[in-house]
Design a protein around this motif. Structure first.
Motif, PDB file in Angstrom:
ATOM      1  N   LEU A 134       8.337  10.302  -4.469  1.00 39.25           N
ATOM      2  CA  LEU A 134       8.365  10.771  -3.078  1.00 39.25           C
ATOM      3  C   LEU A 134       7.814   9.681  -2.145  1.00 39.25           C
ATOM      4  N   ALA A 135       6.701   9.070  -2.580  1.00 37.71           N
ATOM      5  CA  ALA A 135       6.109   7.982  -1.780  1.00 37.71           C
ATOM      6  C   ALA A 135       7.137   6.868  -1.592  1.00 37.71           C
ATOM      7  N   GLY A 136       7.932   6.644  -2.638  1.00 34.66           N
ATOM      8  CA  GLY A 136       8.967   5.606  -2.579  1.00 34.66           C
ATOM      9  C   GLY A 136      10.031   5.908  -1.533  1.00 34.66           C
ATOM     10  N   LYS A 137      10.178   7.224  -1.233  1.00 34.50           N
ATOM     11  CA  LYS A 137      11.172   7.586  -0.207  1.00 34.50           C
ATOM     12  C   LYS A 137      10.559   7.523   1.190  1.00 34.50           C
ATOM     13  N   LEU A 138       9.242   7.845   1.279  1.00 29.20           N
ATOM     14  CA  LEU A 138       8.610   7.964   2.595  1.00 29.20           C
ATOM     15  C   LEU A 138       8.060   6.650   3.122  1.00 29.20           C
ATOM     16  N   LEU A 139       7.563   5.806   2.217  1.00 30.01           N
ATOM     17  CA  LEU A 139       6.914   4.563   2.650  1.00 30.01           C
ATOM     18  C   LEU A 139       7.866   3.375   2.499  1.00 30.01           C
ATOM     19  N   PRO A 140       7.675   2.358   3.341  1.00 31.23           N
ATOM     20  CA  PRO A 140       8.479   1.139   3.136  1.00 31.23           C
ATOM     21  C   PRO A 140       8.214   0.573   1.737  1.00 31.23           C
ATOM     22  N   ARG A 141       9.234   0.061   1.121  1.00 26.24           N
ATOM     23  CA  ARG A 141       9.107  -0.401  -0.274  1.00 26.24           C
ATOM     24  C   ARG A 141       8.097  -1.526  -0.449  1.00 26.24           C
ATOM     25  N   HIS A 142       7.954  -2.378   0.586  1.00 24.81           N
ATOM     26  CA  HIS A 142       7.040  -3.513   0.403  1.00 24.81           C
ATOM     27  C   HIS A 142       5.586  -3.022   0.301  1.00 24.81           C
ATOM     28  N   ILE A 143       5.291  -1.883   0.906  1.00 29.42           N
ATOM     29  CA  ILE A 143       3.923  -1.345   0.823  1.00 29.42           C
ATOM     30  C   ILE A 143       3.661  -0.838  -0.593  1.00 29.42           C
ATOM     31  N   ILE A 144       4.642  -0.129  -1.144  1.00 28.64           N
ATOM     32  CA  ILE A 144       4.522   0.339  -2.531  1.00 28.64           C
ATOM     33  C   ILE A 144       4.409  -0.862  -3.478  1.00 28.64           C
ATOM     34  N   ALA A 145       5.213  -1.878  -3.210  1.00 27.53           N
ATOM     35  CA  ALA A 145       5.208  -3.065  -4.086  1.00 27.53           C
ATOM     36  C   ALA A 145       3.837  -3.732  -4.063  1.00 27.53           C
ATOM     37  N   ALA A 146       3.213  -3.822  -2.875  1.00 30.43           N
ATOM     38  CA  ALA A 146       1.904  -4.474  -2.754  1.00 30.43           C
ATOM     39  C   ALA A 146       0.845  -3.679  -3.513  1.00 30.43           C
ATOM     40  N   GLN A 147       0.920  -2.362  -3.397  1.00 33.19           N
ATOM     41  CA  GLN A 147      -0.030  -1.487  -4.113  1.00 33.19           C
ATOM     42  C   GLN A 147       0.156  -1.642  -5.630  1.00 33.19           C
ATOM     43  N   ALA A 148       1.419  -1.624  -6.058  1.00 33.01           N
ATOM     44  CA  ALA A 148       1.721  -1.758  -7.495  1.00 33.01           C
ATOM     45  C   ALA A 148       1.253  -3.121  -8.006  1.00 33.01           C
ATOM     46  N   GLU A 149       1.423  -4.152  -7.183  1.00 35.92           N
ATOM     47  CA  GLU A 149       1.006  -5.507  -7.612  1.00 35.92           C
ATOM     48  C   GLU A 149      -0.487  -5.520  -7.913  1.00 35.92           C
ATOM     49  N   ARG A 150      -1.276  -4.853  -7.053  1.00 35.81           N
ATOM     50  CA  ARG A 150      -2.736  -4.818  -7.276  1.00 35.81           C
ATOM     51  C   ARG A 150      -3.054  -4.126  -8.605  1.00 35.81           C
ATOM     52  N   ILE A 151      -2.405  -2.983  -8.819  1.00 39.06           N
ATOM     53  CA  ILE A 151      -2.682  -2.200 -10.042  1.00 39.06           C
ATOM     54  C   ILE A 151      -2.332  -3.015 -11.293  1.00 39.06           C
ATOM     55  N   TYR A 152      -1.130  -3.603 -11.305  1.00 40.64           N
ATOM     56  CA  TYR A 152      -0.688  -4.308 -12.519  1.00 40.64           C
ATOM     57  C   TYR A 152      -1.428  -5.630 -12.710  1.00 40.64           C
ATOM     58  N   ARG A 153      -1.826  -6.295 -11.598  1.00 36.65           N
ATOM     59  CA  ARG A 153      -2.585  -7.546 -11.740  1.00 36.65           C
ATOM     60  C   ARG A 153      -3.943  -7.253 -12.370  1.00 36.65           C
ATOM     61  N   LYS A 154      -4.581  -6.166 -11.880  1.00 39.59           N
ATOM     62  CA  LYS A 154      -5.887  -5.789 -12.434  1.00 39.59           C
ATOM     63  C   LYS A 154      -5.751  -5.471 -13.922  1.00 39.59           C
ATOM     64  N   ALA A 155      -4.684  -4.711 -14.256  1.00 36.83           N
ATOM     65  CA  ALA A 155      -4.466  -4.330 -15.663  1.00 36.83           C
ATOM     66  C   ALA A 155      -4.266  -5.577 -16.519  1.00 36.83           C
ATOM     67  N   ARG A 156      -3.498  -6.543 -15.988  1.00 36.52           N
ATOM     68  CA  ARG A 156      -3.236  -7.781 -16.747  1.00 36.52           C
ATOM     69  C   ARG A 156      -4.512  -8.612 -16.901  1.00 36.52           C
ATOM     70  N   ASP A 157      -5.268  -8.686 -15.805  1.00 36.22           N
ATOM     71  CA  ASP A 157      -6.482  -9.486 -15.848  1.00 36.22           C
ATOM     72  C   ASP A 157      -7.507  -8.903 -16.822  1.00 36.22           C
ATOM     73  N   GLY A 158      -7.473  -7.567 -16.932  1.00 41.25           N
ATOM     74  CA  GLY A 158      -8.401  -6.901 -17.846  1.00 41.25           C
ATOM     75  C   GLY A 158      -7.945  -6.968 -19.291  1.00 41.25           C
ATOM     76  N   ALA A 159      -6.695  -7.419 -19.511  1.00 36.59           N
ATOM     77  CA  ALA A 159      -6.132  -7.391 -20.877  1.00 36.59           C
ATOM     78  C   ALA A 159      -6.718  -8.486 -21.745  1.00 36.59           C
TER      79      ALA A 159
END
Ligand SMILES: NC(=O)c1ccc[n+]([C@@H]2O[C@H](COP(=O)([O-])OP(=O)(O)OC[C@H]3O[C@@H](n4cnc5c(N)ncnc54)[C@H](OP(=O)(O)O)[C@@H]3O)[C@@H](O)[C@H]2O)c1
Length: 252
Positions: free
Chosen positions: A227-252
């Protein structure tokens, strides 16, 4: 290894994870399933323990896809589930790996559908495409995978409208993270607690196969993300996802 005419539902990528679980659940309710994958020992195990027929199929080989599809005269369904990913920066990858990913996740599915269409038309059959939430929202560090799944969603929804005139139904299933071999990688370790049990996702996939909605996203959290993907601009979702996955990778 098998008489193809005896199968009603083909499942690709049934040697592990979601495909294997769908094969087990469908077989348990009496469907005649044909499980596919490259690992013959896994197919043999499915036959020995659950009576599920198997046939090796290498989706990287066009010749293999052609010879696999040729014998089918009528089919009630095909579940296009096989898929691969890698989780890393795009510039750490290489053309060979990306091309193999696109072949398995995209081109092989197109080839299978084209070759199986006469049998699906004859059987008034169903095509279930297993895409991903990653096809609805951008996923940095799995950029090629996210692109492949976005392709399959748009392709599937377009095809659905074309094939309805032939009595062939198409539905797209877009799950979020699942605990399978695909996510059993260091980069996903920190996100492990968010992964759904494979049996639950398989149940949702089979429900989707039974009802054939245009697109189904299982799970409350995933529905919210979609739903967020429909309501928010995609670049905002992408930036949020980048933070989550970067943290996960850095913690790996
Ligand atoms: N796990 C997740 O978090 C998640 C989330 C959303 C969507 N999905 C999607 O769900 C589907 C199933 O994923 P999974 O998590 O169950 O993955 P998995 O456990 O890694 O299983 C992948 C399956 O695809 C088959 N496969 C891979 N490359 C192949 C090739 N070249 N030719 C033939 N078969 C091939 C594998 O069989 P062989 O190795 O025996 O060939 C295996 O059976 C995929 O489309 C995936 O993108 C997964």
């Amino acid at each position: 290894m098998i008489m193809s005419e005896n199968a009603n539902i083909i499942i690709t990528g049934a040697t592990s994870g979601l495909g294997r679980e769908m094969a087990l659940q469908l077989a348990a309710r009496g469907e005649r399933v044909l499980a596919c994958g490259r690992r013959i020992e896994r197919l043999t195990e499915l036959e020995a323990t659950a009576g599920i027929k198997g046939q090796t199929l290498n989706l990287s080989s066009t010749a293999d896809i052609d010879s696999f599809c040729a014998p089918f005269k009528t089919l009630s369904g095909v579940i296009l589930n096989a898929g691969v990913t890698y989780a890393d920066r795009f510039d750490a990858g290489d053309d060979e790996t990306d091309t193999a990913l696109i072949q398995t996740n995209v081109i092989a599915n197109m080839q299978l559908i084209r070759a199986l269409l006469p049998a699906l038309k004859a059987g008034q059959g169903r095509i279930l495409i297993v895409a991903s939430l990653a096809g609805l929202t951008p996923v940095p560090y799995q950029s090629v995978y996210a692109g492949s799944k976005a392709f399959m969603i748009n392709f599937g929804l377009s095809l659905r409208e074309e094939l309805k005139h032939d009595g062939v139904q198409v539905s797209v299933f877009a799950p979020g993270g699942i605990k399978t071999e695909m996510t059993d990688i260091p980069a996903m370790k920190a996100l492990e607690k968010d992964l759904a049990p494979v049996a639950d996702v398989a149940r949702a996939a089979i429900k989707t196969y039974d009802k054939m909605p245009a697109l189904y996203v299982p799970g409350k959290q995933n529905k919210l993300i979609s739903l967020a993907g429909k309501l928010l601009p995609r670049h905002i979702i992408a930036a949020q996802a980048e933070r989550i996955y970067r943290k996960a990778r850095d913690g790996a």
